[in-house]
Write a protein that holds these residues in place. Structure first.
Motif, mmCIF file in Angstrom:
data_model
loop_
_atom_site.group_PDB
_atom_site.id
_atom_site.type_symbol
_atom_site.label_atom_id
_atom_site.label_comp_id
_atom_site.label_asym_id
_atom_site.label_seq_id
_atom_site.Cartn_x
_atom_site.Cartn_y
_atom_site.Cartn_z
ATOM 1 N N THR A 263 0.815 -1.222 0.000
ATOM 2 C CA THR A 263 0.000 0.000 0.000
ATOM 3 C C THR A 263 0.846 1.270 0.000
ATOM 4 O O THR A 263 0.435 2.294 -0.553
ATOM 5 C CB THR A 263 -0.938 0.023 1.225
ATOM 6 O OG1 THR A 263 -0.153 -0.048 2.422
ATOM 7 C CG2 THR A 263 -1.894 -1.160 1.185
ATOM 8 N N THR A 264 2.025 1.223 0.632
ATOM 9 C CA THR A 264 2.917 2.393 0.649
ATOM 10 C C THR A 264 4.322 1.951 0.231
ATOM 11 O O THR A 264 5.264 1.980 1.033
ATOM 12 C CB THR A 264 2.954 3.033 2.054
ATOM 13 O OG1 THR A 264 3.318 2.025 3.021
ATOM 14 C CG2 THR A 264 1.610 3.623 2.433
ATOM 15 N N PRO A 265 4.485 1.550 -1.029
ATOM 16 C CA PRO A 265 5.760 0.985 -1.473
ATOM 17 C C PRO A 265 6.907 1.994 -1.484
ATOM 18 O O PRO A 265 8.072 1.590 -1.598
ATOM 19 C CB PRO A 265 5.446 0.506 -2.896
ATOM 20 C CG PRO A 265 4.294 1.349 -3.335
ATOM 21 C CD PRO A 265 3.481 1.586 -2.107
ATOM 22 N N THR A 307 5.613 9.385 3.745
ATOM 23 C CA THR A 307 4.444 9.847 2.987
ATOM 24 C C THR A 307 4.527 11.361 2.785
ATOM 25 O O THR A 307 4.333 11.867 1.677
ATOM 26 C CB THR A 307 3.142 9.468 3.718
ATOM 27 O OG1 THR A 307 3.078 8.041 3.853
ATOM 28 C CG2 THR A 307 1.923 9.953 2.942
ATOM 29 N N TYR A 308 4.818 12.086 3.849
ATOM 30 C CA TYR A 308 4.918 13.539 3.765
ATOM 31 C C TYR A 308 6.124 13.975 2.930
ATOM 32 O O TYR A 308 6.040 14.937 2.171
ATOM 33 C CB TYR A 308 5.047 14.135 5.169
ATOM 34 C CG TYR A 308 3.752 14.297 5.916
ATOM 35 C CD1 TYR A 308 2.935 13.206 6.211
ATOM 36 C CD2 TYR A 308 3.336 15.550 6.351
ATOM 37 C CE1 TYR A 308 1.751 13.351 6.905
ATOM 38 C CE2 TYR A 308 2.148 15.717 7.053
ATOM 39 C CZ TYR A 308 1.363 14.613 7.331
ATOM 40 O OH TYR A 308 0.184 14.761 8.017
ATOM 41 N N ASP A 309 7.211 13.270 3.122
ATOM 42 C CA ASP A 309 8.485 13.759 2.594
ATOM 43 C C ASP A 309 8.853 13.178 1.245
ATOM 44 O O ASP A 309 9.640 13.781 0.513
ATOM 45 C CB ASP A 309 9.594 13.408 3.604
ATOM 46 C CG ASP A 309 10.661 14.481 3.661
ATOM 47 O OD1 ASP A 309 10.322 15.662 3.514
ATOM 48 O OD2 ASP A 309 11.831 14.136 3.856
ATOM 49 N N ALA A 310 8.325 12.011 0.936
ATOM 50 C CA ALA A 310 8.814 11.308 -0.246
ATOM 51 C C ALA A 310 7.721 10.905 -1.226
ATOM 52 O O ALA A 310 7.997 10.223 -2.213
ATOM 53 C CB ALA A 310 9.582 10.049 0.192
ATOM 54 N N ILE A 314 1.444 18.491 -1.586
ATOM 55 C CA ILE A 314 1.136 19.393 -0.484
ATOM 56 C C ILE A 314 -0.355 19.378 -0.149
ATOM 57 O O ILE A 314 -0.736 19.425 1.020
ATOM 58 C CB ILE A 314 1.631 20.831 -0.793
ATOM 59 C CG1 ILE A 314 1.467 21.733 0.436
ATOM 60 C CG2 ILE A 314 0.907 21.416 -2.001
ATOM 61 C CD1 ILE A 314 2.329 21.350 1.608
ATOM 62 N N ASP A 315 -1.212 19.254 -1.151
ATOM 63 C CA ASP A 315 -2.655 19.187 -0.885
ATOM 64 C C ASP A 315 -3.007 17.923 -0.106
ATOM 65 O O ASP A 315 -3.840 17.947 0.812
ATOM 66 C CB ASP A 315 -3.450 19.231 -2.197
ATOM 67 C CG ASP A 315 -3.408 20.608 -2.862
ATOM 68 O OD1 ASP A 315 -3.112 21.590 -2.136
ATOM 69 O OD2 ASP A 315 -3.666 20.697 -4.077
ATOM 70 N N GLU A 316 -2.388 16.801 -0.476
ATOM 71 C CA GLU A 316 -2.645 15.542 0.226
ATOM 72 C C GLU A 316 -2.129 15.606 1.667
ATOM 73 O O GLU A 316 -2.757 15.069 2.587
ATOM 74 C CB GLU A 316 -1.986 14.387 -0.528
ATOM 75 C CG GLU A 316 -2.652 14.092 -1.869
ATOM 76 C CD GLU A 316 -1.865 13.085 -2.704
ATOM 77 O OE1 GLU A 316 -2.433 12.562 -3.683
ATOM 78 O OE2 GLU A 316 -0.678 12.824 -2.379
ATOM 79 N N GLN A 334 -11.950 11.648 3.395
ATOM 80 C CA GLN A 334 -11.384 12.894 2.895
ATOM 81 C C GLN A 334 -9.944 12.744 2.419
ATOM 82 O O GLN A 334 -9.394 13.654 1.798
ATOM 83 C CB GLN A 334 -11.428 13.973 3.984
ATOM 84 C CG GLN A 334 -10.344 13.820 5.064
ATOM 85 C CD GLN A 334 -10.388 14.909 6.098
ATOM 86 O OE1 GLN A 334 -11.443 15.303 6.572
ATOM 87 N NE2 GLN A 334 -9.221 15.425 6.466
ATOM 88 N N ILE A 335 -9.289 11.606 2.723
ATOM 89 C CA ILE A 335 -7.867 11.464 2.372
ATOM 90 C C ILE A 335 -7.704 10.592 1.136
ATOM 91 O O ILE A 335 -8.600 9.820 0.776
ATOM 92 C CB ILE A 335 -7.064 10.873 3.557
ATOM 93 C CG1 ILE A 335 -7.612 9.503 3.980
ATOM 94 C CG2 ILE A 335 -7.077 11.831 4.739
ATOM 95 C CD1 ILE A 335 -6.822 8.852 5.102
ATOM 96 N N PRO A 336 -6.556 10.704 0.449
ATOM 97 C CA PRO A 336 -6.329 9.911 -0.768
ATOM 98 C C PRO A 336 -6.464 8.415 -0.499
ATOM 99 O O PRO A 336 -6.154 7.929 0.599
ATOM 100 C CB PRO A 336 -4.888 10.267 -1.141
ATOM 101 C CG PRO A 336 -4.632 11.592 -0.509
ATOM 102 C CD PRO A 336 -5.436 11.607 0.751
ATOM 103 N N GLU A 337 -6.915 7.700 -1.496
ATOM 104 C CA GLU A 337 -7.194 6.273 -1.337
ATOM 105 C C GLU A 337 -5.965 5.475 -0.920
ATOM 106 O O GLU A 337 -6.058 4.547 -0.111
ATOM 107 C CB GLU A 337 -7.766 5.717 -2.647
ATOM 108 C CG GLU A 337 -8.329 4.316 -2.497
ATOM 109 C CD GLU A 337 -9.085 3.856 -3.735
ATOM 110 O OE1 GLU A 337 -9.334 2.641 -3.841
ATOM 111 O OE2 GLU A 337 -9.418 4.722 -4.589
#
Length: 554
Positions: A263-265, A307-310, A314-316, A334-337
């Motif tokens: 999910t977060t590769p 997730t924030y840095d890489a 900015i909207d997400e 409200q957050i990305p899938e």
């Protein structure tokens, strides 16, 4: 996040203004371990076998032996400490040290060698014991001790405990380090290993579990001075390793079951490294639950950071920050899938642990403190992202105010408290929340140690405290780095002072702060050992979880 970012879990982001919906994909090295620690299977007999009381009782009797010479007694207690066995004999050791402290007489040290004197200092902090090794005319250390390798080692290790204003120890550190470096290639055997290890990382700044193993390997004469102590050390290692490998298996399986690599590769796969980090905070068997929980939360922090840095735009980032601060499953829409599974895992893990605490009839105040720290770091990550997005380089004071939080330190420390049990009283938690000097100093080391290393290795690719310092005070790169190193050195002195008696809280509660400071030194002194764990952390993981233990000869 780094630069304007984390130190406890760091890497680089861009200095230039970002486009609002452009992803900045990092290319992190894969895990060096794969699924190695998933296959470990704990033999219940390893954990259920009765602890042999005889060696433990023999060591206890040695510690209490009234006939033993005071210097031999201190050497014994020092070896017990270096081997990580102090927690077994806290009452006995405290009693003996109190007695020896009351009987202390400076005149008794006139004929005592430098190494023994150093051990006495580390126990009692009488600075005057070193005066006889100084030249009265030049106020420097005598050249006559320049060839005393064991004495220089003791002096160098003692100097790591210095406080602000202790000039004799400032001089001792420089003198001993210089002499040891000049001697390192002239000594052989175990003594050579002792010198090399101390120069790479003094014991006081090392990870306790690793330092215990290295002491056993490199100080064979000291460990063999008392057969019962050598035997107890071996038993201790053989008892702890299966438990720790089982904990590592549990968190490795959890990481795989949560499917983060699917999910977060884009995130760093660093399960053994994070577990090692938390093991560095406390290795005692009773803190097993605390290690598992703190490891999971720190891994969740790594995913959030990456997730924030890489990855996220900015909207997400703005949407995710809001959802984390709402802390409600209804915010998931409200957050990305791609980040929804992660968000649910965060909420579920905290809810599961809250349920577990309730079943045990324990307060959830530490858990709430951990959750609030997690929410706070998300807000601070957003601040950094906003700065990066606009190309803004913060002033040094505002950088540090935000950076002390984004170091991840507060989340990890508060999460470590959750599983520590009844010793974390309401007053103890209030002490943590008051942000005492030792906590401030440790956070500063966490922030600045990484910033110096990041700046020296990436130069211009990320915003760090060095950049902020240059901008704010108009100094050169070298001047900024030197100033930050001085801040780190002074912060260590504050950490040392915070551990002295009389203490505001139990040493058990100070230990995670001190040990987290040590781990930061381990990971970031020479390189970014977390993002690129090719040397130090790999060696430590191999030593603790891969290398066979010394055979026990009962």
């Amino acid at each position: 996040m780094e630069g304007v970012g984390t130190s406890v879990i760091s890497h680089a982001n861009t200095k230039t203004p970002a486009q609002p919906n452009v992803r900045h994909l990092a290319n992190f090295p894969p895990s060096a371990w794969g699924d190695m620690f998933l296959s470990f299977s704990l033999d219940n007999s390893d954990m259920l076998r009765p602890w042999p009381e005889e060696p433990k009782e023999q060591v206890r009797q040695l510690i209490l032996d009234p006939r033993m010479d005071s210097n031999k007694k201190l050497n014994l207690i020092y070896s017990v400490h270096r081997l990580g066995l102090t927690y077994m004999f806290l009452k006995e050791i405290e009693g003996q040290l109190d007695k020896l402290f009351k009987d202390f007489n400076l005149e008794d040290y006139v004929e005592v060698d430098l190494h023994t004197t150093s051990i006495n200092f580390q126990a009692f902090r009488h600075l005057d014991v070193f005066n006889k090794f100084k030249d009265d005319d030049s106020n420097t250390f005598k050249e006559s001790i320049s060839s005393d390798v064991m004495g220089l080692l003791g002096l160098y290790e003692s100097a790591q405990l210095r406080l602000k204003g202790e000039m004799i120890l400032d001089h001792a550190s420089v003198f001993a380090e210089t002499k040891l470096k000049s001697l390192v290639n002239t000594v052989e055997g175990n003594l050579a290993q002792q010198v090399k290890q101390s120069l790479v990382r003094p014991f006081h700044k090392g990870m306790p579990m690793v330092e215990a193993r290295l002491y056993f390997n490199n100080y064979q004469e000291e460990c063999s001075a008392h057969e019962s102590l050598r035997k107890l050390a071996k038993l201790h290692f053989s008892y702890l390793q299966p438990q720790q490998k089982e904990e590592l298996r549990i968190v490795s399986k959890w990481w795989k079951d949560m499917r983060f690599q699917k999910t977060t590769p884009y995130t760093r796969d660093r399960v053994p490294e994070v577990y090692l980090w938390i093991l560095g905070l406390f290795f005692e068997p009773k803190y097993s639950l605390a290690r598992i929980f703190a490891t999971k939360i720190t891994l969740l922090l790594v995913v959030l950071d990456d997730t924030y840095d890489a990855y996220a735009t900015i909207d997400e980032i703005r949407l995710l920050t809001d959802a984390i601060n709402r802390w409600d499953i209804s915010a998931m829409s409200q957050i990305p899938e791609y980040v929804r599974p992660y968000y649910k895992i965060v909420l579920d893990e905290y809810a599961e642990f809250e349920k577990q605490l309730a079943e045990e009839g324990r307060s959830n105040s530490t858990l709430m403190a951990s959750k609030e720290a997690f929410q706070d770091i998300a807000r601070r990550y957003l601040q950094e992202a906003e700065w990066t997005n606009s190309g803004y380089v913060a002033s040094f004071p505002e950088y540090m105010k935000n950076g002390l939080i984004t170091s991840g330190y507060n989340v990890i420390c508060k999460s470590a408290l959750v599983g520590m049990g009844d010793i974390v009283t309401k007053d103890a938690l209030a002490w943590y929340e008051s942000h005492p000097m030792i906590l401030q100093a440790s956070e500063s080391i966490s922030r600045l140690q990484d910033d110096v290393m990041t700046y020296q290795n990436t130069r211009g690719q990320s915003v760090t405290g060095v950049d902020a310092y240059i901008k704010t005070y108009g100094v050169s790169e070298m001047e900024a780095i030197d100033e930050l190193k001085k801040m780190i050195d002074n912060a260590w002195k504050d950490v040392n002072e915070g551990c002295l008696k009389p203490r505001e809280v139990l040493m058990d509660l100070l230990a995670p702060i001190l040990n987290l400071t040590r781990i930061v030194d381990v990971v970031y002194r020479y390189d970014d050992g977390f993002t690129f764990p090719g040397k130090t952390l790999k060696e430590y993981i191999t030593l603790l979880f891969v290398v066979s233990l010394p055979a026990i000869d009962m």
